[in-house]
Design an enzyme around this catalytic site. Structure first.
Site, PDB file in Angstrom:
ATOM      1  N   ALA A  47       0.472  -1.745  -0.315  1.00 52.02           N
ATOM      2  CA  ALA A  47       0.166   0.390  -0.147  1.00 52.02           C
ATOM      3  C   ALA A  47       0.726   1.325   0.015  1.00 52.02           C
ATOM      4  CB  ALA A  47      -1.322   0.188   1.268  1.00 52.02           C
ATOM      5  N   ASP A 237      -3.795  -2.593   3.849  1.00 51.87           N
ATOM      6  CA  ASP A 237      -4.754  -1.873   2.727  1.00 51.87           C
ATOM      7  C   ASP A 237      -5.391  -0.979   2.204  1.00 51.87           C
ATOM      8  OD1 ASP A 237      -3.358  -4.753   1.968  1.00 51.87           O
ATOM      9  OD2 ASP A 237      -2.801  -3.386   0.357  1.00 51.87           O
TER      10      ASP A 237
HETATM   11  O1  MRU Z   1      -1.050  -6.909  -3.328  1.00 51.55           O
HETATM   12  P1  MRU Z   1       0.067  -6.620  -2.208  1.00 51.55           P
HETATM   13  O2  MRU Z   1       1.010  -7.446  -2.783  1.00 51.55           O
HETATM   14  O3  MRU Z   1      -0.022  -4.992  -2.751  1.00 51.55           O
HETATM   15  O4  MRU Z   1      -1.384  -6.626  -0.988  1.00 51.55           O
HETATM   16  C1  MRU Z   1      -0.003  -5.912  -0.286  1.00 51.55           C
HETATM   17  C2  MRU Z   1      -0.574  -6.505   1.530  1.00 51.55           C
HETATM   18  O5  MRU Z   1      -1.133  -6.913   1.156  1.00 51.55           O
HETATM   19  C3  MRU Z   1       0.427  -5.524   2.407  1.00 51.55           C
HETATM   20  O6  MRU Z   1       0.176  -6.955   3.861  1.00 51.55           O
HETATM   21  C4  MRU Z   1      -0.162  -3.930   2.441  1.00 51.55           C
HETATM   22  O7  MRU Z   1       0.401  -3.474   1.717  1.00 51.55           O
HETATM   23  C5  MRU Z   1       0.656  -3.091   3.860  1.00 51.55           C
HETATM   24  S1  MRU Z   1       2.424  -2.473   3.101  1.00 51.55           S
HETATM   25  C6  MRU Z   1       2.723  -1.993   4.405  1.00 51.55           C
END
Ligand code: MRU
Length: 346
Positions: A47, A237
């Site tokens: 995110a 997210d």
């Molecule tokens: O699909 P992604 O790899 O973008 O998903 C990422 C996540 O779910 C993380 O846990 C979230 O973005 C937090 S990152 C600090």
């Protein structure tokens, strides 16, 4: 420290996260269209990292409009680029947060020239990039205070330096805890289907010399039942006003199992991940990803032809399972409606 995303001389340098751990490659992103694709195809993911990428995407888009002399036409075209960038991935609110921040800056700029506005956008993107690391370090410090001594910490997906500009959210907490106590250990969920845990989290933690054990997603309940996990921390997210939290698919299962075994379950996320415009997790849009992520592993089909596939990238953990949300303004506790409101007013 290498940044996962960095503005350099009118382009963005980015670590290609689809290739880790086999290849460590930095790619150049030169246009807003390339940025859209980098976010959509998860060359950059996580995110906060896609938020900063979105902010830089706006600057790249603005540079493409450099020859526009009429400021209103410039703003009109820039707005379209912002909407396009925001449509690359729907769940992580940091993307819309950063892109909207950039557009607001362009709209309210007192600069008389388009060049002046572009300069401000670039400067603000760089500011947000550096601020992200500072925020993560603050979160790390707050979070480290609640990690028990000698704890084995379970995490899901990758909420590390790669998912942010640097240091990480959930892995920031791990890093700060490790700085204080070298005996902590980490269990990292593999995180099917894209294996961010196996590919990215273990890559980061092993490099830092932190004792790390990789487990498959279905194993967490067993290890909790054996008393082998003391603490869970994951990223987020999008967090609704009531504390309901969207994070990588599988997080919800983890939260329920943690509750059953009295293992504290924490979220680590900056305030930019909190969407105060929505009342509950029911309003969080959940990304549906390519079915091939489920049907194939390393390019090879692993299931029967004709089988149905559903591939949501995220799930929502109800606030009642969350012991605390670790933010740069401190650890927020239930009732989250109140603690979130208070954090925004600080
Ligand atoms: O699909 P992604 O790899 O973008 O998903 C990422 C996540 O779910 C993380 O846990 C979230 O973005 C937090 S990152 C600090």
């Amino acid at each position: 420290m290498i940044k996962s995303v960095e503005w350099q001389n009118n382009l963005v340098k980015m670590i290609d996260q689809t290739k880790i751990p086999h290849i460590f490659e930095i790619v150049d992103i030169k246009t807003s269209e390339q940025m859209y694709t980098a976010i959509k195809d998860m060359i950059v993911r996580g995110a906060p990292a896609i938020g900063i990428s979105g902010a830089h995407g706006v600057s790249l888009g603005a540079l493409e409009l450099q020859n526009e002399t009429d400021k209103n036409v410039f703003l009109d075209k820039l707005h379209k680029i912002c909407e396009y960038l925001k449509s690359s991935r729907p769940t992580a609110v940091n993307l819309a947060w950063a892109v909207d921040k950039q557009f607001e800056l362009a709209k309210t700029s007192t600069s008389q020239t388009v060049d002046g506005v572009i300069k401000e956008l670039i400067e603000n993107g760089i500011y947000l990039e550096n601020e992200d690391i500072e925020i993560n370090k603050k979160m790390g410090d707050y979070g480290a205070e609640v990690v028990p001594k000698g704890a084995t910490i379970l995490t899901h997906c990758n909420a590390g330096a790669l998912a942010t500009v640097g240091y990480g959210t959930a892995l920031g907490v791990v890093r700060s805890a490790f700085a204080k106590d070298k005996t902590i250990k980490v269990f990292a969920d593999e995180t099917r289907p894209r294996q961010q845990g196996a590919r990215l989290t273990t890559f980061e933690l092993v490099q830092d010399g932190i004792d790390t054990t990789l487990i498959t997603d279905g194993m967490s309940g067993y290890f909790m039942s054996q008393g082998m996990i003391d603490f869970v921390v994951v990223g987020a997210d999008r967090i609704a006003s009531n504390g309901d939290t969207a994070n990588k698919i599988g997080t919800y299962n983890l939260a329920i199992v943690a509750k059953e075994h009295n293992v504290p379950f924490y979220i680590a996320a900056p305030l930019s991940t909190i969407d105060i415009s929505i009342a509950s997790g029911k309003q969080i849009p959940i990304e549906e990803r390519d079915h091939q992520e489920v049907t194939h592993i390393n390019g090879e089909r692993v299931c029967a032809e004709g089988v149905h596939i559903i591939n949501p990238g995220f799930d929502v953990t109800p606030a009642k399972y969350i012991a605390g949300i670790i933010t740069e303004k401190g650890i927020l506790r239930a009732p989250f409606e109140e603690s979130i409101k208070e954090a925004f007013s600080k």
